[in-house]
Design a protein around this motif. Structure first.
Motif, PDB file in Angstrom:
ATOM      1  N   LEU A   1      42.869   6.241  39.244  1.00 13.85           N
ATOM      2  CA  LEU A   1      42.004   7.268  39.861  1.00 13.85           C
ATOM      3  C   LEU A   1      41.131   7.927  38.785  1.00 13.85           C
ATOM      4  CD1 LEU A   1      44.527   9.000  42.269  1.00 13.85           C
ATOM      5  CD2 LEU A   1      42.426   7.819  42.955  1.00 13.85           C
TER       6      LEU A   1
ATOM      7  N   ASN B   1      36.999   7.420  39.206  1.00 11.57           N
ATOM      8  CA  ASN B   1      36.268   8.596  39.684  1.00 11.57           C
ATOM      9  C   ASN B   1      35.430   9.270  38.606  1.00 11.57           C
ATOM     10  OD1 ASN B   1      37.026   9.143  42.612  1.00 11.57           O
ATOM     11  ND2 ASN B   1      39.003   8.721  41.667  1.00 11.57           N
TER      12      ASN B   1
ATOM     13  N   CYS C   1      36.081  10.782  35.874  1.00  9.83           N
ATOM     14  CA  CYS C   1      36.524  12.097  35.378  1.00  9.83           C
ATOM     15  C   CYS C   1      36.011  12.332  33.952  1.00  9.83           C
ATOM     16  CB  CYS C   1      38.042  12.188  35.386  1.00  9.83           C
ATOM     17  SG  CYS C   1      38.815  11.698  36.939  1.00  9.83           S
TER      18      CYS C   1
ATOM     19  N   LEU D   1      42.146  19.268  43.023  1.00  9.09           N
ATOM     20  CA  LEU D   1      41.807  17.897  43.416  1.00  9.09           C
ATOM     21  C   LEU D   1      41.738  17.695  44.928  1.00  9.09           C
ATOM     22  CD1 LEU D   1      44.021  16.020  40.804  1.00  9.09           C
ATOM     23  CD2 LEU D   1      41.537  16.316  40.752  1.00  9.09           C
TER      24      LEU D   1
ATOM     25  N   SER E   1      33.666  22.362  46.410  1.00  6.66           N
ATOM     26  CA  SER E   1      33.625  22.277  44.948  1.00  6.66           C
ATOM     27  C   SER E   1      34.368  23.432  44.293  1.00  6.66           C
ATOM     28  CB  SER E   1      32.174  22.290  44.461  1.00  6.66           C
ATOM     29  OG  SER E   1      31.574  21.084  44.802  1.00  6.66           O
TER      30      SER E   1
ATOM     31  N   VAL F   1      33.751  18.304  40.900  1.00  8.67           N
ATOM     32  CA  VAL F   1      33.482  17.537  42.109  1.00  8.67           C
ATOM     33  C   VAL F   1      34.546  17.805  43.171  1.00  8.67           C
ATOM     34  CG1 VAL F   1      33.185  15.189  43.018  1.00  8.67           C
ATOM     35  CG2 VAL F   1      32.550  15.708  40.643  1.00  8.67           C
TER      36      VAL F   1
ATOM     37  N   TYR G   1      36.669  16.297  45.326  1.00  5.88           N
ATOM     38  CA  TYR G   1      37.166  14.956  45.632  1.00  5.88           C
ATOM     39  C   TYR G   1      37.895  14.908  46.969  1.00  5.88           C
ATOM     40  CZ  TYR G   1      35.935  13.317  40.985  1.00  5.88           C
ATOM     41  OH  TYR G   1      35.235  12.950  39.878  1.00  5.88           O
TER      42      TYR G   1
ATOM     43  N   MET H   1      41.041  14.895  47.540  1.00  3.59           N
ATOM     44  CA  MET H   1      42.069  13.849  47.437  1.00  3.59           C
ATOM     45  C   MET H   1      43.205  14.083  48.429  1.00  3.59           C
ATOM     46  SD  MET H   1      42.611  13.034  43.417  1.00  3.59           S
ATOM     47  CE  MET H   1      41.253  12.426  42.405  1.00  3.59           C
TER      48      MET H   1
ATOM     49  N   GLU I   1      47.353  11.025  46.336  1.00  3.82           N
ATOM     50  CA  GLU I   1      46.440  10.822  45.196  1.00  3.82           C
ATOM     51  C   GLU I   1      46.571  11.963  44.186  1.00  3.82           C
ATOM     52  OE1 GLU I   1      42.649   8.416  47.099  1.00  3.82           O
ATOM     53  OE2 GLU I   1      42.901  10.542  47.609  1.00  3.82           O
TER      54      GLU I   1
END
Ligand code: HEC
Length: 144
Positions: A50, A54, A56, A89, A94, A103, A105, A107, A111
């Motif tokens: 991940l 993504n 990061c 996450l 945001s 960001v 995400y 998740m 995740e």
């Protein structure tokens, strides 16, 4: 003043000694298990995946590597704890308590859990006593 012959001997001697020291230190470094690889679980591997897929590192650094827009994350589990990281996450909006945007995400629980496991594993790496790395530009964004 060294003669040409002495200068040559000095150069070759110096090069040999520093080269041997270099080899010795390399062997010493590889001899220690700093990565505790026996603790790499499937969850850690998914977290690493991940991390890579993504981007990061487009904003964060880990072990000092990456970009300097956002906080260094090597010791984030120590600094923030599991709950905080999962919230960052999983939130659908945001995360930007200090102006700069992380960001959204969004998740899943699984995740976020995998990312946390990855951060826990990174946290356990032997950093030779180097306790905390902070990106110079992100320093003012960390409040503890
Ligand atoms: C577009 C840039 C960007 C990307 C890409 C990004 N982040 Fe962030 N992230 C930020 C910013 C900026 C913050 C700091 C927000 C703040 O001010 O607290 C942050 C904060 C965090 C925090 C909390 C850190 C702390 O010390 O408070 C974690 C954990 C985190 N991000 C993990 C990740 C992970 C994992 C990824 C990839 C899946 C990722 N980020 C991708 C910009 C980004």
């Amino acid at each position: 003043m060294l003669s040409k012959k002495q200068a040559r001997a000095f150069f070759l001697g110096g090069t040999t000694v520093t080269f041997l020291i270099f080899i010795g230190l390399t062997i010493f470094s590889f001899g220690k298990d700093q990565t505790h690889k026996e603790n790499i679980t499937e969850s850690v591997v998914r977290g690493k995946h991940l991390w890579e897929t993504n981007n990061c590192m487009g904003c964060h650094t880990i072990l000092g590597e990456g970009a300097y827009y956002a906080p260094e994350l090597t010791k984030v589990i120590d600094r923030r704890g599991e709950g905080y990281i999962k919230a960052v996450l999983m939130t659908p909006v945001s995360w930007q308590p200090n102006g700069r945007k992380m960001v959204a995400y969004g998740m899943s629980e699984q995740e976020a859990e995998d990312m946390v496991e990855f951060f826990k594993w990174i946290d356990g790496i032997d950093l030779n006593g180097f306790e905390r790395i902070v990106s110079p530009l992100a320093k003012d964004k960390i409040d503890n």
